[in-house]
Scaffold this motif. Structure first.
Motif, PDB file in Angstrom:
ATOM      1  N   GLU A   1      -9.977  41.089  24.935  1.00 52.53           N
ATOM      2  CA  GLU A   1      -9.560  40.816  26.036  1.00 52.53           C
ATOM      3  C   GLU A   1      -7.898  40.752  25.935  1.00 52.53           C
ATOM      4  OE1 GLU A   1      -7.312  39.119  29.093  1.00 52.53           O
ATOM      5  OE2 GLU A   1      -8.285  37.745  27.652  1.00 52.53           O
ATOM      6  N   SER A   2      -7.654  39.779  25.199  1.00 50.30           N
ATOM      7  CA  SER A   2      -6.216  39.684  24.751  1.00 50.30           C
ATOM      8  C   SER A   2      -5.291  40.657  24.401  1.00 50.30           C
ATOM      9  CB  SER A   2      -5.792  38.445  23.830  1.00 50.30           C
ATOM     10  OG  SER A   2      -6.542  38.692  22.738  1.00 50.30           O
ATOM     11  N   SER A   3      -6.218  41.601  23.446  1.00 47.46           N
ATOM     12  CA  SER A   3      -5.234  42.605  23.022  1.00 47.46           C
ATOM     13  C   SER A   3      -5.258  43.723  23.942  1.00 47.46           C
ATOM     14  CB  SER A   3      -6.303  43.162  21.761  1.00 47.46           C
ATOM     15  OG  SER A   3      -6.521  42.538  20.757  1.00 47.46           O
ATOM     16  N   LEU A   4      -6.396  44.066  24.895  1.00 42.68           N
ATOM     17  CA  LEU A   4      -6.226  45.006  26.048  1.00 42.68           C
ATOM     18  C   LEU A   4      -5.243  44.535  27.215  1.00 42.68           C
ATOM     19  CD1 LEU A   4      -9.893  45.841  26.499  1.00 42.68           C
ATOM     20  CD2 LEU A   4      -8.110  47.416  25.764  1.00 42.68           C
ATOM     21  N   SER A   5      -5.063  43.238  27.455  1.00 39.95           N
ATOM     22  CA  SER A   5      -4.219  42.668  28.294  1.00 39.95           C
ATOM     23  C   SER A   5      -2.611  42.799  27.728  1.00 39.95           C
ATOM     24  CB  SER A   5      -4.493  40.865  28.553  1.00 39.95           C
ATOM     25  OG  SER A   5      -5.391  40.952  29.456  1.00 39.95           O
ATOM     26  N   ALA A   6      -2.586  42.871  26.527  1.00 48.21           N
ATOM     27  CA  ALA A   6      -1.367  42.911  25.848  1.00 48.21           C
ATOM     28  C   ALA A   6      -1.004  44.527  25.969  1.00 48.21           C
ATOM     29  CB  ALA A   6      -1.383  42.491  24.429  1.00 48.21           C
ATOM     30  N   TRP A   7      -1.695  45.499  25.917  1.00 45.37           N
ATOM     31  CA  TRP A   7      -1.315  46.784  25.917  1.00 45.37           C
ATOM     32  C   TRP A   7      -1.161  47.079  27.550  1.00 45.37           C
ATOM     33  CZ3 TRP A   7      -1.035  50.401  22.289  1.00 45.37           C
ATOM     34  CH2 TRP A   7      -0.853  51.664  22.489  1.00 45.37           C
ATOM     35  N   LYS A   8      -1.781  46.645  28.524  1.00 46.69           N
ATOM     36  CA  LYS A   8      -1.424  46.569  30.023  1.00 46.69           C
ATOM     37  C   LYS A   8      -0.049  46.020  30.086  1.00 46.69           C
ATOM     38  CE  LYS A   8      -6.101  46.339  31.674  1.00 46.69           C
ATOM     39  NZ  LYS A   8      -6.121  47.433  32.563  1.00 46.69           N
ATOM     40  N   HIS A   9       0.203  45.118  29.446  1.00 51.52           N
ATOM     41  CA  HIS A   9       1.267  44.222  29.754  1.00 51.52           C
ATOM     42  C   HIS A   9       2.733  45.108  29.082  1.00 51.52           C
ATOM     43  CE1 HIS A   9       4.002  40.445  29.061  1.00 51.52           C
ATOM     44  NE2 HIS A   9       4.482  41.100  30.073  1.00 51.52           N
ATOM     45  N   GLY A  10       2.385  45.816  27.870  1.00 51.55           N
ATOM     46  CA  GLY A  10       3.166  46.747  27.301  1.00 51.55           C
ATOM     47  C   GLY A  10       3.512  47.950  28.057  1.00 51.55           C
ATOM     48  N   VAL A  11       2.489  48.461  28.869  1.00 49.72           N
ATOM     49  CA  VAL A  11       2.942  49.539  29.640  1.00 49.72           C
ATOM     50  C   VAL A  11       3.721  49.309  30.960  1.00 49.72           C
ATOM     51  CG1 VAL A  11       1.650  50.808  31.367  1.00 49.72           C
ATOM     52  CG2 VAL A  11       0.700  50.582  29.200  1.00 49.72           C
ATOM     53  N   GLU A  12       3.697  47.937  31.087  1.00 47.54           N
ATOM     54  CA  GLU A  12       4.444  47.530  32.379  1.00 47.54           C
ATOM     55  C   GLU A  12       5.778  47.208  31.897  1.00 47.54           C
ATOM     56  OE1 GLU A  12       4.373  43.114  34.461  1.00 47.54           O
ATOM     57  OE2 GLU A  12       3.097  44.495  35.508  1.00 47.54           O
ATOM     58  N   LEU A  13       6.070  46.489  30.764  1.00 48.90           N
ATOM     59  CA  LEU A  13       7.393  46.236  30.427  1.00 48.90           C
ATOM     60  C   LEU A  13       8.263  47.617  29.711  1.00 48.90           C
ATOM     61  CD1 LEU A  13       7.113  42.902  28.337  1.00 48.90           C
ATOM     62  CD2 LEU A  13       8.175  43.335  30.449  1.00 48.90           C
TER      63      LEU A  13
END
Length: 276
Positions: free
Chosen positions: A27-39
């Motif tokens: 979950e934390s890795s997928l959240s990080a990817w989503k965060h990367g997409v946003e940033l």
């Protein structure tokens, strides 16, 4: 905190969450990817990123032992996606505190802002699709049952001391394990960055004023446990380092030979919750 509970507590447990109770790296890795997409959408939404996504997620699991707080996964994801020089898995495992600070400055990132943004990524995911957010999390086998037993003991007090935001830990415990820890006993150091050692000092002052209780701290991150072991204020705590979670074989060997801490397996950990 319930002072009346302090008078009847013979064992005080302070448990780390990620890596001790919950395997949350998916979950934390997928959240990080989503965060990367946003940033950085120009980096994370291109064809090359889509081709490398699975590789990056695999490497995020490999470097998970270095992560203190969730947002660091986002920084790691970008470094791994871009194949930055000096940011291979081995280098990250060895020198992450220095490498992390370098990237925070290079990309002009603010810790508090990153924490809040990473939390918002999770909040949005939970709100729109709670089941799919829960799915990449997993409570370690046999741990929920032992935790439920311990929370029902009249002679024990269970606290969670974590760098995860408390509401996320609570959602996982309740929905995946049927475990309810009172809000005041889910102690998050995420925003403040407060050392866990200071939290343990407060717990001891509250629940072990007479010095009669046994105090147990369980952690899967060696650097954290070493800081606690070297803190003279915490000499009365029994320290346990788990042989699962987010640590390396080298770290387990260090813990095995450190007189101040004990390396334990999951069966012994569950036994502690039931009888310690």
């Amino acid at each position: 905190m319930d002072v009346s509970a302090a008078s009847s507590t013979s064992t005080l447990f302070a448990l780390d969450f990620d890596g001790v109770v919950c395997d949350s790296v998916g979950e934390s890795s997928l959240s990080a990817w989503k965060h990367g997409v946003e940033l950085w959408p120009e980096l994370f939404e291109c064809e090359r990123a889509n081709e490398k996504k699975d590789e990056v997620l695999d490497k995020l699991r490999a470097v998970r032992p270095v992560v203190e707080t969730g947002y660091e996964n986002t920084i790691l994801a970008r470094a791994l996606l871009e194949n930055l020089d000096g940011y291979d898995v081995e280098s990250i495992l060895k020198d992450w505190p220095i490498l992390s600070e370098t990237l925070m400055q290079k990309w002009q990132l603010d810790r508090k802002t990153m924490v809040l943004e990473f939390g918002k990524i999770r909040d949005d995911w939970i709100r729109t699709d709670f089941k799919s957010w829960l799915q990449p999390n997993a409570l370690y086998e046999d741990v929920p049952e032992a935790l439920r037993f311990c929370t029902e003991r009249r002679d024990a007090k269970v606290t969670i001391v974590t760098t995860k935001q408390a509401r996320f830990a609570d959602a996982i415990l309740v929905d995946m394990g049927g475990v309810k820890i009172p809000e005041e006993d889910l102690i998050s150091t995420t925003v403040s960055g407060e050392p866990k050692a200071d939290v343990l000092v407060r717990l001891e002052e509250t629940f072990n004023k007479d010095g009669a209780s046994r105090m147990i701290f369980v952690e899967d991150k060696l650097s954290t446990l070493i800081k606690v072991a070297n803190d003279k204020r915490l000499s009365k705590w029994d320290l346990f380092f788990v042989d699962w979670g987010y640590n390396t074989e080298d770290e387990r060997q260090v813990a095995k030979h450190d007189y101040r801490m004990k390396l334990i397996g999951k069966e012994e950990f569950c036994g502690l919750l039931r009888e310690g």
